[in-house]
Design a protein around this motif. Structure first.
Motif, PDB file in Angstrom:
ATOM      1  N   LEU A 169      28.337  47.913  26.615  1.00 24.70           N
ATOM      2  CA  LEU A 169      27.926  48.018  25.217  1.00 24.70           C
ATOM      3  C   LEU A 169      28.155  46.704  24.478  1.00 24.70           C
ATOM      4  CD1 LEU A 169      29.795  51.382  24.720  1.00 24.70           C
ATOM      5  CD2 LEU A 169      27.326  51.156  24.751  1.00 24.70           C
TER       6      LEU A 169
ATOM      7  N   ALA B 163      31.095  57.359  26.292  1.00 25.03           N
ATOM      8  CA  ALA B 163      30.910  56.793  27.641  1.00 25.03           C
ATOM      9  C   ALA B 163      32.138  57.073  28.498  1.00 25.03           C
ATOM     10  CB  ALA B 163      30.654  55.299  27.535  1.00 25.03           C
TER      11      ALA B 163
ATOM     12  N   ALA C  91      29.392  52.126  31.356  1.00 23.27           N
ATOM     13  CA  ALA C  91      28.633  51.724  30.166  1.00 23.27           C
ATOM     14  C   ALA C  91      28.894  50.259  29.875  1.00 23.27           C
ATOM     15  CB  ALA C  91      29.042  52.577  28.966  1.00 23.27           C
TER      16      ALA C  91
END
Lengths: 525, 267
Positions: B225, B253, B223
């Motif tokens: 982010l 995640a 992930a």
């Protein structure tokens, strides 16, 4: 291995003084009890002799100390150069270490007379033997110390884009200081020992010369007085370097007696390859030095002369038999002495863990006595136990006992505190703690001491055979030197040095097997 | 030269097909493509042993990749190392035991061949809460204090690229909160490119502009982010729904990454 930065809160500690007082008291009482037996002079006799002969002893001491100091400086400079070479070129380390060990294993009893012939009159042999006696005990810890820093310190240096010079300047040089001091501390009395052995080979002045004279005259007070002065000087030299270390360092010097076994061997045949290389270099240096200095083939024997003397000459078989008989006689004293010294050293260290109150005083006395040179102890042990087997075995055992005891005391204290806490939380007794934690923690130090006991015990046994018993390889070497039988003398040197190295390597093999179980991190590092 | 300008400004980091396997075939990082913007703070979050620290060491040029390359400001790591434009705070504090806190911080200036700057050293000692301990040796400090000294050392050279490997692991909660307020402010002022490895999700959210979540070993990014919280953080930001939403997203995640790795581990 990072030396811990602990320093105890300073509080007057009288255990050491009490230990010394106890030794003096027992000595005085024993001396009085044995009065007239020509064995033991009391501390008061010793003091009287020193005062009556202060001028003579003072001049001799100045002479020996001067030679020892020059040898100390030269030997340590060589040690620093060797360790730096091994650091700069890591692939050379096995060969550099092997050559250094081989030279350290040369019996001083034989190298002394050879050096006397090479140098002629003067201080050359004393200074060279002092240097030979110290370089290895400095080289070994320094080599360990230069590598003792954790990898992350080098990462730090590299993360600023700096290289090996900055590593050496900011990390290695300082990180190795405690190890260097540990070596210098042992080297200081060893230099004195080397200088005294050098004086045995025909010097005109010095403590060694006075000792030989006193032994020939069976002057018990003089023997004990000279031994006491030599012991006091050695202890003071040891303590002075220790004090310098404490003033300079923030961490305590580590106890290191021998290099760790080579951890980076990658193949089954690598050790043999390295041994062959060491042998080849040794032969080349030996032959090269003789030729470069144009030394007379009469006394400066080349490798080929020794080969002839031992293998191809008409009397080679006779030479081999003489050497074998002498070695047989020596091993009868040497092996029980080493075994007794190791067993008593480790045994007493373990026993004192159960009686901690006695431990501090005993350690102080042992650390002090460890620095007393063998040439000072030998005449005393011979006086006390005679020139036979008991005296010789005792002397070898004493020589091995003190370093083993000090190393094992240190090793026992390396037991991890958290593991001991686990035992405490189950209310386990001291014997269980010893058996499961402390004795396994002691094993690396014990084996380090055992390996270093090989050259030390060979030195002890050959000195006592030379000075007193008239038997064994030490006596054969002294005899061949006095009869100018240089073929036999050089052959003895080669055989003794090779056997010492083999003994050292043999203990190393045993050590790796046992440490692989009890201290795996030291082997796989 | 373009790369020089990039390094002295705030260098971006590019990893191109970067992978690492250790001798014996242990694959630590799967071929990885990654671009990190200069002057921003990025946190790497992932389970223990997933290769976060190895990735940091590869970027620092302390470890050679098995394949692929790292570019810092368009040049290999050796270039920024040569110009002493990088600092790293290690997981193990790596303070030299014979130097005081001040001596250890000054060492970084010496290693970076920068002039002594007693004022900067003093300010950093105060910033990391070690006032009164400047002349103390590491042996007499707690684990948290040592880590703070190591952070001060990493910052004293005013590096263009700062790599922090779990720098707050042993730091107490109160100091950690204080540092989480102060450090991003300094990084922003100096436009430092910062890459941070941490186990703590809230810490990553507090410190970073962007969070990369790594899978268990061999590491890959599961992930990426953004942290859209304004800097400096308002007091009590950690209690806001926005903050918690990001923490939840990172946490989810991580869990996804762990679950996806399980069948691999079972093989």
């Amino acid at each position: 291995m990072i030396p811990t930065a602990k320093r105890p809160v300073s509080r007057p500690d009288y255990t050491g003084l009490l230990g010394v007082a106890a030794v003096l008291l027992v000595w005085e009482l024993a001396g009085r009890a044995l009065a007239g037996a020509y064995i033991l002079a009391t501390p008061l006799d010793v003091l009287a002799h020193i005062l009556q002969n202060a001028g003579l002893i003072g001049r001799a001491l100045r002479e020996t100390l001067g030679n020892a100091a020059i040898g100390f400086a030269a030997g340590n400079a060589v040690a620093i150069l060797l360790a730096s070479a091994a650091l700069a070129w890591p692939r050379s380390e096995p060969v550099v270490s092997g050559l250094a060990l081989l030279v350290f294993c040369l019996p001083l009893v034989a190298t002394g007379p050879i050096l006397r012939v090479l140098y002629g009159p003067g201080n050359g042999p004393q200074i060279t033997l002092a240097a030979l006696a110290v370089y290895y005990t400095t080289f070994v810890p320094l080599l360990v110390g230069l590598r003792a820093a954790p990898a992350v310190w080098f990462d730090l240096v590299r993360s600023y884009g700096r290289g090996r010079i900055a590593e050496l300047r900011f990390v290695r040089a300082r990180a190795s200081l405690p190890y260097l001091f540990a070596g210098l501390q042992i080297a200081a009395p060893a230099a004195f020992l080397g200088a005294m052995v050098g004086e045995f080979t025909g010097a005109e002045r010095g403590m060694g010369v006075l000792t030989i004279r006193a032994m020939r005259a069976l002057d018990v007070s003089a023997i004990w007085a000279l031994a006491s002065v030599a012991a006091a000087v050695s202890i003071l030299a040891y303590a002075a370097v220790g004090l310098l270390a404490r003033l300079t360092l923030t961490e305590s010097p580590p106890v290191i007696l021998a290099p760790p076994p080579q951890p980076r061997l990658t193949g089954r045949h690598v050790p043999f390859g390295n041994a062959a290389l060491v042998l080849l270099f040794a032969l080349l240096i030996w032959w090269g030095a003789m030729e470069a200095f144009h030394l007379s083939a009469f006394f400066a024997k080349r490798p080929v002369d020794v080969w002839q003397a031992l293998v191809t000459a008409p009397d080679a078989a006779e030479t081999r038999v003489r050497l074998a008989v002498a070695l047989g006689e020596t091993s009868v004293f040497l092996l029980p002495g080493v075994a007794a010294g190791l067993a008593l050293g480790a045994g007493l260290a373990i026993a004192l863990m159960l009686a901690p109150a006695l431990g501090a005083g005993a350690t102080f006395v042992a650390v002090a006595l460890r620095s007393v040179p063998i040439v000072a102890t030998a005449p005393l042990v011979v006086l006390a136990f005679g020139r036979g087997a008991v005296g010789t075995i005792t002397l070898v055992a004493v020589m091995v006992f003190f370093p083993t005891f000090v190393a094992c005391r240190h090793g026992l204290r390396q037991a991890p505190g958290q593991v001991l806490d686990v035992f405490d939380s189950y209310a386990a007794g001291p014997v269980l703690r010893l058996w499961h934690v402390q004795i396994p923690a002691m094993l690396p130090a014990f084996f380090a001491a055992a390996r270093m006991s090989v050259p030390a015990s060979v030195l002890a046994v050959t000195v006592v055979e030379w000075l007193a018993t008239g038997r064994g390889i030490g006596s054969l070497m002294a005899l061949s030197a006095s009869l100018s039988d240089y073929d036999l003398l050089w052959s003895s040197v080669v055989i003794v040095a090779l056997l010492s190295v083999l003994g050292y390597a043999g203990i190393g093999v045993m050590e790796r097997r046992i440490l692989a179980v009890y201290a795996a991190e030291q082997v796989t590092r | 030269m373009g790369s020089e300008a990039d390094i002295t400004e705030s260098p971006g980091i590019q990893c191109i097909g970067l992978s690492k396997a250790f001798p014996g075939g242990v694959e630590v990082i799967r071929p990885l493509d990654l671009t990190l913007e200069g002057g921003r703070t990025t946190a790497l979050v992932g389970p223990s042993g997933c290769g976060k620290s190895t990735l940091l060491r590869l970027i620092a040029g302390l470890e050679a990749p098995s394949a692929g390359e790292v570019l810092i400001g368009g040049a290999p790591p050796a270039e920024i190392l040569r110009k002493a434009g990088l600092s790293m705070a290690f997981q193990d504090h790596s303070l030299l035991p014979w130097r005081t806190v001040r001596g250890n911080i000054e060492l970084a200036l010496k290693l970076a061949r920068k002039p002594a700057d007693p004022r900067a050293v003093r300010d950093l000692v105060r910033l990391v809460g070690l006032d009164g301990f400047a002349e103390t040796r590491p042996g007499a400090l707690s684990g948290g204090m040592r880590q703070r000294a190591a952070i001060a050392r990493a910052m004293v050279t005013e590096p263009r690229l700062l790599l922090l490997d779990e720098p707050f692991g042993a730091v107490d909660e109160m100091t950690r909160r204080q540092l989480a307020d102060d450090l991003p402010r300094i990084w922003e002022q100096r436009r430092t490119t910062t890459l941070l490895v941490t186990h703590s999700i809230p810490e990553a959210v507090l410190l970073a502009d962007r969070i990369l979540v790594l899978s268990p070993r061999p590491a890959r990014i599961v992930a990426d982010l953004a942290v859209p919280l304004p800097h400096p953080h308002a007091p009590g930001v950690a209690a806001t729904p926005e903050f918690n939403a990001i923490v939840q997203a990172v946490s989810a995640a991580l869990a996804r990454g762990m679950a996806a790795a399980k069948p691999l581990a079972a093989q």
